[in-house]
Scaffold this motif. Structure first.
Motif, PDB file in Angstrom:
ATOM      1  N   GLY A  42      58.838  27.603  -9.642  1.00 39.96           N
ATOM      2  CA  GLY A  42      59.244  26.415  -9.068  1.00 39.96           C
ATOM      3  C   GLY A  42      58.347  25.111  -9.136  1.00 39.96           C
ATOM      4  N   THR A  45      60.526  23.576 -12.129  1.00 41.79           N
ATOM      5  CA  THR A  45      61.739  23.067 -11.698  1.00 41.79           C
ATOM      6  C   THR A  45      61.715  22.132 -10.591  1.00 41.79           C
ATOM      7  OG1 THR A  45      62.089  24.836 -10.135  1.00 41.79           O
ATOM      8  CG2 THR A  45      63.057  24.971 -12.568  1.00 41.79           C
ATOM      9  N   LEU A  47      61.366  23.137  -7.396  1.00 38.21           N
ATOM     10  CA  LEU A  47      62.310  23.888  -6.314  1.00 38.21           C
ATOM     11  C   LEU A  47      61.558  24.726  -5.566  1.00 38.21           C
ATOM     12  CD1 LEU A  47      65.604  24.763  -8.232  1.00 38.21           C
ATOM     13  CD2 LEU A  47      65.319  22.813  -6.853  1.00 38.21           C
ATOM     14  N   GLN A  50      61.138  29.937  -6.294  1.00 41.94           N
ATOM     15  CA  GLN A  50      62.753  30.361  -6.539  1.00 41.94           C
ATOM     16  C   GLN A  50      62.791  31.763  -7.031  1.00 41.94           C
ATOM     17  OE1 GLN A  50      63.000  27.296  -9.707  1.00 41.94           O
ATOM     18  NE2 GLN A  50      62.704  28.790 -11.139  1.00 41.94           N
ATOM     19  N   PHE A  71      71.389  31.141  -9.399  1.00 39.02           N
ATOM     20  CA  PHE A  71      70.156  31.046  -8.347  1.00 39.02           C
ATOM     21  C   PHE A  71      70.546  31.826  -7.125  1.00 39.02           C
ATOM     22  CE2 PHE A  71      69.159  27.393 -11.187  1.00 39.02           C
ATOM     23  CZ  PHE A  71      67.892  27.306 -10.688  1.00 39.02           C
ATOM     24  N   PRO A  74      66.246  28.968  -4.444  1.00 34.99           N
ATOM     25  CA  PRO A  74      67.149  28.375  -3.216  1.00 34.99           C
ATOM     26  C   PRO A  74      68.638  28.169  -3.754  1.00 34.99           C
ATOM     27  CG  PRO A  74      65.981  26.308  -4.533  1.00 34.99           C
ATOM     28  CD  PRO A  74      65.665  27.674  -5.176  1.00 34.99           C
TER      29      PRO A  74
END
Length: 145
Positions: A42, A45, A47, A50, A71, A74
């Motif tokens: 994460g 990225t 995000l 993840q 994915f 999330p």
């Protein structure tokens, strides 16, 4: 420092197995599958925490790769699969094949749909766009010379 190479193109998909089978039928080889998760991923990225299933597909010449990602966390936030060819951003991947007709026949059995028509560009290429699994836009080119 000079650029060394393009490593891969990433495509987010809904069904990893179906998409792997489709790209295998096209002629790519499955290089490997993995699950990527955790805080470290994460941070790359942006995000956060993840959980992603990935598959790396390689072209027969070994020079190009597609990273397919599904994915789990999330959740997917946007869907660009039905965007027209003139939409902004990354749109499609183009592959050179020996015979577009034969390739279309094999890929139609896996759900591919022709977007427009198969056309010849001068005496150099035969070209078309197809929609693959989950609506992915894929270009096919056949060298005519």
């Amino acid at each position: 420092m000079a650029l060394k190479r393009m490593d891969n193109v990433g495509i987010v998909v809904e069904d990893l197995g179906v998409t792997i089978d489709f790209f295998r039928e096209l002629g790519l080889e499955l290089e490997g599958r993995a699950t990527i998760e955790g805080e470290w991923a994460g941070r790359v990225t942006g995000l956060g925490n993840q959980h992603v299933e990935i598959a790396m597909m390689r072209t027969p010449d070994g020079h190009s790769r597609i990273e397919l990602s599904r994915f789990l966390t999330p959740p997917i936030v946007e869907d660009h699969r039905n965007s027209p060819v003139n939409a902004l951003g990354y749109l499609r991947v183009m592959f050179t094949v020996d015979d577009i007709g034969e390739t279309l026949e094999r890929l139609r059995a896996r759900g591919a749909e022709l977007v427009g028509e198969v056309v010849d560009y001068q005496d150099a290429y035969r070209l078309c766009y197809i929609r693959g699994p989950g609506g992915l836009l894929i270009g096919l080119a056949q060298e005519l010379t």
